[in-house]
Design an enzyme around this catalytic site. Sequence first.
Site, short mmCIF file in Angstrom:
data_model
loop_
_atom_site.label_atom_id
_atom_site.label_comp_id
_atom_site.label_asym_id
_atom_site.label_seq_id
_atom_site.Cartn_x
_atom_site.Cartn_y
_atom_site.Cartn_z
N GLU A 170 0.81 -1.22 0.00
CA GLU A 170 0.00 0.00 0.00
C GLU A 170 0.84 1.27 0.00
O GLU A 170 0.74 2.09 0.92
CB GLU A 170 -0.96 0.01 1.20
N GLU A 379 -5.27 -8.59 0.68
CA GLU A 379 -6.00 -8.30 1.93
C GLU A 379 -7.47 -8.06 1.62
O GLU A 379 -7.81 -7.41 0.63
CB GLU A 379 -5.49 -7.01 2.62
#
Length: 479
Positions: A170, A379
């Site tokens: 991320e 995720e």
Amino acid sequence: MYHKELTDFPKDFLWGSASAAYQVEGAYQQDGKGKSVWDDFVKLPGKTFKGSNGEVAVDHYHRYKEDVALMAEQGLKTYRFSIAWSRILPEGRGEINQKGLDFYSNLIDELLRYGIEPMVTIYHWDLPQNLQDLYGGWESREIIKDFTDYAKILFDNFSDRMKYWVSINEQNVFIMHGYMLASHPPAVNDPKRMYAANHIVNLANASVTKLFKEGNYQGMIGPSFAYAPAYALDCLPENVIATENVNDSFAYFWMDIYRYGRYPKVAFRALEKAGIAPIIEEGDMALLAHSTPDFMGVNYYQSMTVAANPLDGVSMSGEANYSGEKGKTKEQGMPGMYKMVANPHLETTNWDWTIDPTGLRVCLRRISSRYDLPIIITENGLGDFDTLEENNEVHDENRIAYLNNHCLAVQEAISDGVEVLGYCTWSFTDLLSWLNGYQKRYGFVYIDRNEVEEKELTRYKKASFYWYQNVINSNGQTL
Ligand code: BGP
């Protein structure tokens, strides 16, 4: 498109679950580990929920065998975890800490003993503090070599035993929180510095990807991108343009770089006009263009809904719901460009995140169409308050519903023709949420601790543990 019959999940589909070093390991100063930028940041007043930190976390460092045994009992095919850079290189560069290497080597062996495929994230936000002090971390080009040297140590030591590498977790999140919202280290609020640092992260990511591919290591490498696909509030053309602005500057701005080595023109032009575009040096774009990942990793939690925002409209306040009191989130946006609004069709979690399984299908479809890469969902999960009830049971029915519907959306995307290699839930055990303490839980395994008391850190299997066990055993037939 409605499918009469869904396509089966591929036989070797990677049903998995994920974590990150700082959020689970603890042992933050043990066996030669150096400090990371999170160790001091969490001590700044008001930065984390109730001042929570990962000094002990859920003590995975000492209890990894117990945790891996639980993974094996559940039947996990893959476990995604991150390596703490400062365990391997306490100063971020230079001397290697053998004990750090040993910990991860043992963890990998323990997983393999049970037939669980290790998936390693090379960087999940815990930058060695020394590199921050030495040259300002991600704001200096010096980090490109240091990050590449660190990754090479991992490839040289572990790549003969494993196949899946996530280069950076991320980037969009740690860059925006770290340099614009000041809610992650180094707590800066300066868009120009943000785009400059972001460009350097792009180069570091490309350099590591290139090394992996040219070094002929076995397996696959790709980034994990936090993708919240944007919907227009309605068909008002101004709202559609605002949504284009968001897709360009929140999603394609990163994924186009990973896949094609170029910034989307419209987003880059906007930065130039505002005088905050990064400086591109000779050779940068060539490096970016020659480091295509093998897969796109995607972390999906929610979609976002967008409307036009006048020039005197709302701005990015950075205020968010970190306490779990529903309805605390305020409208935010960029004047003249866009604002995020509530989606009238969707429910939200206690932390005001929209619950939107179809959004996962949208994001898989968009990635597949625009980038033509296989995808790993690295995720996906529901943060919720869980209660330990009588007989140490946890009835996390909300989580089961959330995950079940998202897995079905993955199956729909597969039926549409998207190549999905695996699906990792966030998370296997409960763990520290960076800014939300220990009360925002995501795990299949409850861990008995809170922000105030570490207690015994006992592990208890939640109802969702057994639900996922059945999903894995049946390769998705029980969804
Ligand atoms: C992602 C991070 C994870 C994890 C997750 C849940 O952005 O990669 O590390 O924390 O989000 O977020 P939160 O803990 O804020 O609920």
